[in-house]
Design a protein around this motif. Structure first.
Motif, mmCIF file in Angstrom:
data_model
loop_
_atom_site.group_PDB
_atom_site.id
_atom_site.type_symbol
_atom_site.label_atom_id
_atom_site.label_comp_id
_atom_site.label_asym_id
_atom_site.label_seq_id
_atom_site.Cartn_x
_atom_site.Cartn_y
_atom_site.Cartn_z
ATOM 1 N N ARG A 62 0.825 -1.219 0.000
ATOM 2 C CA ARG A 62 0.000 0.000 0.000
ATOM 3 C C ARG A 62 0.858 1.268 0.000
ATOM 4 N N HIS A 63 1.929 1.268 0.793
ATOM 5 C CA HIS A 63 2.792 2.448 0.881
ATOM 6 C C HIS A 63 3.428 2.748 -0.479
ATOM 7 N N ALA A 64 3.965 1.721 -1.125
ATOM 8 C CA ALA A 64 4.613 1.908 -2.424
ATOM 9 C C ALA A 64 3.604 2.367 -3.472
ATOM 10 N N PHE A 65 2.405 1.778 -3.454
ATOM 11 C CA PHE A 65 1.351 2.148 -4.406
ATOM 12 C C PHE A 65 0.961 3.618 -4.242
ATOM 13 N N THR A 66 0.713 4.017 -2.997
ATOM 14 C CA THR A 66 0.294 5.395 -2.726
ATOM 15 C C THR A 66 1.383 6.387 -3.124
ATOM 16 N N ALA A 67 2.635 6.042 -2.814
ATOM 17 C CA ALA A 67 3.735 6.938 -3.155
ATOM 18 C C ALA A 67 3.885 7.064 -4.670
ATOM 19 N N ALA A 68 3.764 5.947 -5.394
ATOM 20 C CA ALA A 68 3.883 5.985 -6.857
ATOM 21 C C ALA A 68 2.753 6.793 -7.477
ATOM 22 N N LYS A 69 1.556 6.614 -6.967
ATOM 23 C CA LYS A 69 0.410 7.350 -7.501
ATOM 24 C C LYS A 69 0.571 8.859 -7.248
ATOM 25 N N THR A 70 1.051 9.191 -6.059
ATOM 26 C CA THR A 70 1.286 10.599 -5.737
ATOM 27 C C THR A 70 2.358 11.192 -6.646
ATOM 28 N N ALA A 71 3.408 10.424 -6.905
ATOM 29 C CA ALA A 71 4.489 10.890 -7.780
ATOM 30 C C ALA A 71 3.987 11.140 -9.200
ATOM 31 N N SER A 72 3.013 10.348 -9.639
ATOM 32 C CA SER A 72 2.463 10.543 -10.986
ATOM 33 C C SER A 72 1.565 11.777 -11.052
ATOM 34 N N GLU A 73 0.943 12.115 -9.926
ATOM 35 C CA GLU A 73 0.023 13.247 -9.889
ATOM 36 C C GLU A 73 0.721 14.569 -9.534
ATOM 37 N N LEU A 79 11.736 8.913 -5.587
ATOM 38 C CA LEU A 79 10.939 7.838 -4.999
ATOM 39 C C LEU A 79 11.727 6.560 -5.226
ATOM 40 N N PHE A 80 12.052 5.880 -4.151
ATOM 41 C CA PHE A 80 12.885 4.665 -4.215
ATOM 42 C C PHE A 80 12.047 3.486 -3.730
ATOM 43 N N ILE A 81 11.716 2.569 -4.641
ATOM 44 C CA ILE A 81 10.886 1.406 -4.319
ATOM 45 C C ILE A 81 11.778 0.169 -4.316
ATOM 46 N N TYR A 82 11.760 -0.579 -3.208
ATOM 47 C CA TYR A 82 12.622 -1.756 -3.148
ATOM 48 C C TYR A 82 11.848 -2.989 -2.678
#
Length: 464
Positions: A140-151, A159-162
């Motif tokens: 959930r954290h990675a999803f929310t962060a990625a969506k925010t980065a796109s918006e 944004l670093f996803i591991y």
């Protein structure tokens, strides 16, 4: 389709015709999407849409391709795949599917996007969007962060996803690209793997060309998406280039999103200036979905895949219960069962047959599930005739140091524990674990007896 030389074309016509005769639906579903590229000595190089396609065909049907390549014009050809080639609109050999069987066919086709200046552009898959990303507590954290980065590009920078392989990192990268392109069709997006970036960089060096072209193409972007950034390890010159690129883009407020199999503090052989910058933005871990999320993913795939025999709920439950290490492996297993049912008839697929078809994958899943750091310590100590106290002690005797590093190396390889957790189990810090992770392969290359010992211990752990 992309043109190839007459020899390559002739060889692939023979092989493709054999595949049609062997199994028309199988050819229609998979091999008709292959593009013949060239022949290198006795190896036929074949273009495929993406890495998932290559991995799936290699794992599931590689032996069939081996058989059909034997004795072509008196040569037993080998083969290898290259990703990044969309399915040809007009295959060299076409096949009409028999009316009584409709082969598996994904409704969502890959679309090609010119997202980078590389000679081999990456593919954006239309199936990788935020809408069809199944969200659970583990991501959930990675999803929310990625969506925010796109918006709101630049808010989290970088944004670093591991997380481990095959659990959705690339899905999120491509989802960002789709979302940004939808909101701003004129946005300049560069989506690439670290390996492709390195290849482009070293190609220019090898050709003794100016790096200005590389720098311009990398910096003239609004959003930079890089998969597997940990592959920068030991690439000193490229790290310097990337450091400068990173600073340029962040100073301009451009969004950078990176993925890796480990968090920045666990990266070895990468300049500290880079890892500290990786840590300066948002770090989000992504883990394998739990059972309920895996089941939801499987149900989504069932709605997106066209077949005369959709897999029943009992097979989705079977897959969700047994495949837990990788979404990529879960999809491969799902497609194998769906393809088998499509070709052979849904009424012939039973749970017993599913177990037979997926025996190798299931065995690996359970082997990985049962191994603990403590079990590894015991096995290593027994093999080297040491006590657990020896492994956990402070002795610097080479007789103990090497086995200790072997135990740390195998703990990193065979368990999901982080380097910090493994370090605690050995009363060391994570840097010691990372040193063992890089040192043991080097020692094994130079010491055949040690290599044999590591393989023996690994085998014992996986079969117990």
């Amino acid at each position: 389709m992309q043109s190839c030389d007459p020899v390559t074309e002739r060889i692939w016509r023979i092989v493709a015709s054999r595949l049609v005769q062997f199994n028309t639906p199988l050819y229609k579903q998979w091999f008709q999407s292959v593009t013949p590229l060239r022949v290198e000595k006795d190896t036929l190089v074949l273009g495929v849409p993406d890495d998932f396609f290559a991995d799936f065909v290699r794992d599931q049907y590689g032996d069939i391709l081996d058989d059909q390549l034997r004795g072509v014009e008196g040569v037993d050809y080998r083969w290898r795949f290259e990703s990044g080639y969309p399915a040809p609109l007009h295959p060299l050999v076409s096949a009409d599917v028999a009316p009584e069987v409709r082969p598996l066919a994904a409704t969502a086709k890959p679309i090609q996007e010119k997202l980078c200046s590389s000679k081999r552009p990456r593919l954006l898959s239309s199936e990788f969007t935020f809408d069809n990303f199944i969200v659970g507590e583990e991501n959930r954290h990675a999803f929310t962060a990625a969506k925010t980065a796109s918006e709101a590009p630049g808010l989290y920078n970088p944004l670093f996803i591991y997380g481990s392989n095959g659990i959705g990192k690339t899905h999120l990268l491509q989802a960002v690209a789709h979302a940004v392109r939808e909101r701003n069709p004129h946005a300049v997006i560069r989506s690439t793997t670290c390996d492709d970036l390195l290849n482009e960089f070293y190609d220019l060096l090898w050709q003794k060309k100016s790096l200005s072209e590389f720098r311009a193409s990398a910096r003239d972007v609004d959003i930079l998406l890089i998969d597997d950034v940990h592959r920068l390890a030991k690439k000193v010159q490229m790290q310097e280039e990337f450091f400068n690129l990173f600073n340029t883009l962040t100073d301009q407020g451009k969004q950078i999103i990176l993925t890796s199999d480990r968090q920045p503090c666990e990266m070895s052989d990468i300049d500290k200036r880079l890892t500290t910058r990786f840590e300066s933005g948002m770090i989000a871990e992504i883990a394998m979905p739990e059972y309920e999320a895996r089941l939801a993913i499987l149900r989504l795939w069932r709605t997106e895949v066209v077949t005369d025999y959709p897999l029943g709920d009992e097979f989705l439950d079977f897959l969700a219960s047994h495949i837990h290490s990788s979404v990529r492996r879960l999809k491969g297993c799902f497609l194998r069962l769906a393809t088998w049912a499509s070709i052979n008839g849904g009424d012939r697929l039973t749970i017993g047959r599913a177990e037979e078809l997926l025996r190798g994958q299931i065995d690996q899943e359970y082997a990985a599930r049962d191994i603990s750091v403590e079990a590894i310590q015991k096995q290593v100590a027994a093999y080297f005739d040491l006590s657990i106290a020896d492994l956990l002690g402070k002795s610097r005797n080479d007789r103990i140091v090497k086995p200790r590093m072997v135990a740390m190396f195998l703990s990193r390889e065979l368990t999901k524990a982080s380097s910090t957790e493994i370090g605690k189990a050995f009363a060391r810090n994570h840097a010691t674990v990372l040193h063992a992770e890089t040192k043991i392969p080097e020692l094994c290359r130079a010491d055949e007896m040690l290599r044999h010992g590591v393989e023996h211990i690994r085998h014992q752990l996986q079969k117990s």
